[in-house]
Design a protein around this motif. Structure first.
Motif, PDB file in Angstrom:
ATOM      1  N   GLN A  25       0.850  -1.188   0.000  1.00 39.95           N
ATOM      2  CA  GLN A  25       0.000   0.000   0.000  1.00 39.95           C
ATOM      3  C   GLN A  25       0.886   1.238   0.000  1.00 39.95           C
ATOM      4  N   LEU A  26       0.452   2.259  -0.717  1.00 36.82           N
ATOM      5  CA  LEU A  26       1.198   3.512  -0.758  1.00 36.82           C
ATOM      6  C   LEU A  26       0.230   4.673  -0.624  1.00 36.82           C
ATOM      7  N   GLN A  27       0.532   5.579   0.276  1.00 32.25           N
ATOM      8  CA  GLN A  27      -0.234   6.795   0.466  1.00 32.25           C
ATOM      9  C   GLN A  27       0.693   7.991   0.260  1.00 32.25           C
ATOM     10  N   LEU A  28       0.109   9.098  -0.130  1.00 32.49           N
ATOM     11  CA  LEU A  28       0.861  10.321  -0.364  1.00 32.49           C
ATOM     12  C   LEU A  28       0.266  11.436   0.476  1.00 32.49           C
ATOM     13  N   VAL A  29       1.139  12.230   1.099  1.00 33.49           N
ATOM     14  CA  VAL A  29       0.713  13.397   1.866  1.00 33.49           C
ATOM     15  C   VAL A  29       1.293  14.628   1.180  1.00 33.49           C
ATOM     16  N   CYS A  30       0.415  15.559   0.806  1.00 36.76           N
ATOM     17  CA  CYS A  30       0.858  16.772   0.128  1.00 36.76           C
ATOM     18  C   CYS A  30      -0.196  17.852   0.313  1.00 36.76           C
ATOM     19  N   ALA A  31       0.255  19.042   0.665  1.00 34.77           N
ATOM     20  CA  ALA A  31      -0.672  20.157   0.822  1.00 34.77           C
ATOM     21  C   ALA A  31      -0.199  21.410   0.085  1.00 34.77           C
ATOM     22  N   HIS A  32       0.983  21.381  -0.506  1.00 32.17           N
ATOM     23  CA  HIS A  32       1.527  22.554  -1.175  1.00 32.17           C
ATOM     24  C   HIS A  32       0.781  22.773  -2.491  1.00 32.17           C
ATOM     25  N   PRO A  33       0.184  23.956  -2.695  1.00 32.80           N
ATOM     26  CA  PRO A  33      -0.635  24.197  -3.893  1.00 32.80           C
ATOM     27  C   PRO A  33       0.076  23.951  -5.217  1.00 32.80           C
ATOM     28  N   LEU A  34       1.324  24.371  -5.348  1.00 30.97           N
ATOM     29  CA  LEU A  34       2.032  24.167  -6.613  1.00 30.97           C
ATOM     30  C   LEU A  34       2.336  22.688  -6.870  1.00 30.97           C
ATOM     31  N   THR A  35       2.721  21.976  -5.829  1.00 24.66           N
ATOM     32  CA  THR A  35       2.984  20.547  -5.991  1.00 24.66           C
ATOM     33  C   THR A  35       1.695  19.813  -6.305  1.00 24.66           C
ATOM     34  N   LEU A  36       0.610  20.174  -5.638  1.00 21.70           N
ATOM     35  CA  LEU A  36      -0.691  19.559  -5.932  1.00 21.70           C
ATOM     36  C   LEU A  36      -1.091  19.804  -7.387  1.00 21.70           C
ATOM     37  N   ARG A  37      -0.816  20.996  -7.867  1.00 25.24           N
ATOM     38  CA  ARG A  37      -1.143  21.322  -9.262  1.00 25.24           C
ATOM     39  C   ARG A  37      -0.347  20.449 -10.231  1.00 25.24           C
ATOM     40  N   VAL A  38       0.941  20.267  -9.957  1.00 29.34           N
ATOM     41  CA  VAL A  38       1.782  19.412 -10.800  1.00 29.34           C
ATOM     42  C   VAL A  38       1.251  17.978 -10.783  1.00 29.34           C
ATOM     43  N   LEU A  39       0.870  17.485  -9.614  1.00 26.99           N
ATOM     44  CA  LEU A  39       0.321  16.132  -9.506  1.00 26.99           C
ATOM     45  C   LEU A  39      -0.965  15.997 -10.319  1.00 26.99           C
ATOM     46  N   LYS A  40      -1.792  17.032 -10.279  1.00 30.35           N
ATOM     47  CA  LYS A  40      -3.056  16.990 -11.011  1.00 30.35           C
ATOM     48  C   LYS A  40      -2.832  17.077 -12.524  1.00 30.35           C
ATOM     49  N   VAL A  41      -2.012  18.016 -12.958  1.00 31.85           N
ATOM     50  CA  VAL A  41      -1.759  18.217 -14.389  1.00 31.85           C
ATOM     51  C   VAL A  41      -1.154  16.961 -15.027  1.00 31.85           C
ATOM     52  N   THR A  42      -0.291  16.271 -14.296  1.00 33.39           N
ATOM     53  CA  THR A  42       0.358  15.074 -14.838  1.00 33.39           C
ATOM     54  C   THR A  42      -0.513  13.826 -14.712  1.00 33.39           C
ATOM     55  N   GLY A  43      -1.599  13.908 -13.976  1.00 30.81           N
ATOM     56  CA  GLY A  43      -2.472  12.760 -13.786  1.00 30.81           C
ATOM     57  C   GLY A  43      -2.064  11.860 -12.639  1.00 30.81           C
ATOM     58  N   LEU A  44      -0.940  12.150 -12.000  1.00 27.32           N
ATOM     59  CA  LEU A  44      -0.476  11.312 -10.902  1.00 27.32           C
ATOM     60  C   LEU A  44      -1.421  11.366  -9.704  1.00 27.32           C
ATOM     61  N   ARG A  84      -4.527  11.130  -9.751  1.00 21.41           N
ATOM     62  CA  ARG A  84      -5.562  10.098  -9.918  1.00 21.41           C
ATOM     63  C   ARG A  84      -5.038   8.739  -9.491  1.00 21.41           C
ATOM     64  N   LEU A  85      -3.761   8.493  -9.717  1.00 19.06           N
ATOM     65  CA  LEU A  85      -3.151   7.215  -9.355  1.00 19.06           C
ATOM     66  C   LEU A  85      -2.755   7.159  -7.891  1.00 19.06           C
ATOM     67  N   LEU A  86      -2.432   8.293  -7.338  1.00 15.49           N
ATOM     68  CA  LEU A  86      -1.935   8.390  -5.975  1.00 15.49           C
ATOM     69  C   LEU A  86      -2.581   9.610  -5.324  1.00 15.49           C
ATOM     70  N   PRO A  87      -3.849   9.489  -4.940  1.00 12.89           N
ATOM     71  CA  PRO A  87      -4.563  10.646  -4.410  1.00 12.89           C
ATOM     72  C   PRO A  87      -3.894  11.199  -3.144  1.00 12.89           C
ATOM     73  N   PRO A  88      -3.527  12.471  -3.156  1.00 13.51           N
ATOM     74  CA  PRO A  88      -2.838  13.042  -1.992  1.00 13.51           C
ATOM     75  C   PRO A  88      -3.797  13.319  -0.840  1.00 13.51           C
ATOM     76  N   ALA A 125      -4.047   3.187  -1.797  1.00 14.42           N
ATOM     77  CA  ALA A 125      -4.202   4.106  -2.928  1.00 14.42           C
ATOM     78  C   ALA A 125      -4.749   3.343  -4.124  1.00 14.42           C
ATOM     79  N   THR A 126      -5.449   4.042  -4.954  1.00 12.38           N
ATOM     80  CA  THR A 126      -6.025   3.433  -6.147  1.00 12.38           C
ATOM     81  C   THR A 126      -4.939   2.867  -7.048  1.00 12.38           C
ATOM     82  N   SER A 127      -5.253   1.796  -7.718  1.00 13.32           N
ATOM     83  CA  SER A 127      -4.295   1.219  -8.652  1.00 13.32           C
ATOM     84  C   SER A 127      -4.782   1.435 -10.077  1.00 13.32           C
ATOM     85  N   GLY A 128      -5.439   2.548 -10.290  1.00 11.03           N
ATOM     86  CA  GLY A 128      -5.980   2.888 -11.618  1.00 11.03           C
ATOM     87  C   GLY A 128      -4.864   3.168 -12.613  1.00 11.03           C
ATOM     88  N   THR A 129      -5.267   3.556 -13.791  1.00 10.97           N
ATOM     89  CA  THR A 129      -4.301   3.860 -14.833  1.00 10.97           C
ATOM     90  C   THR A 129      -4.489   5.287 -15.298  1.00 10.97           C
TER      91      THR A 129
END
Length: 130
Positions: free
Chosen positions: A87-106, A108-112, A125-129
């Protein structure tokens, strides 16, 4: 009975501290995560994510800068953990990093999650594609 205060281990490097919390291995990334930092972090990340059924949290809260090298670390960690039934979880609250994660689609694969407590209380975490 007097309880000893919890001591956090010293950082493995200026960019990484690893500790255990509620049955999870927490990799706390710190500072600027660029190609130099990623090179330093990768062997430790591979050691933790190479274990069968690992329960891992990557905590980006102390991160000040995060580039594509950091994205590669996250994607590699996710792939390695899922391949080994973990299992893998991600913790992130920084707006710019969150934006990069969203824009790249990551994201969706690793919801922060916004806090470590939220990540430790969540299912895998989801194992989607993409």
């Amino acid at each position: 009975m007097r309880q000893e205060p919890r001591q956090d281990p010293a950082p493995l490097s200026r960019h990484l501290r690893i500790h255990q919390d509620r049955g999870h291995t927490v990799l706390e990334l710190r500072g600027e995560i660029d190609i130099a930092a990623a090179t330093e972090i990768a062997p430790h990340l591979d050691r933790v994510t190479g274990q069968t059924n690992a329960r891992v949290v990557i905590d980006l809260l102390p991160v000040e800068f995060f580039d594509c090298s950091g994205l590669r670390l996250l994607y590699r960690a996710r792939s390695r953990v899922l391949e080994r039934g973990g299992q893998l979880q991600l913790v992130c609250a920084h707006p710019l990093t969150l934006r990069v994660l969203k824009v790249t689609g990551l994201s969706r694969l690793l919801p922060p999650r916004t806090t470590l407590d939220a990540a430790l209380g969540q299912p895998e975490a989801t194992s989607g594609t993409l």
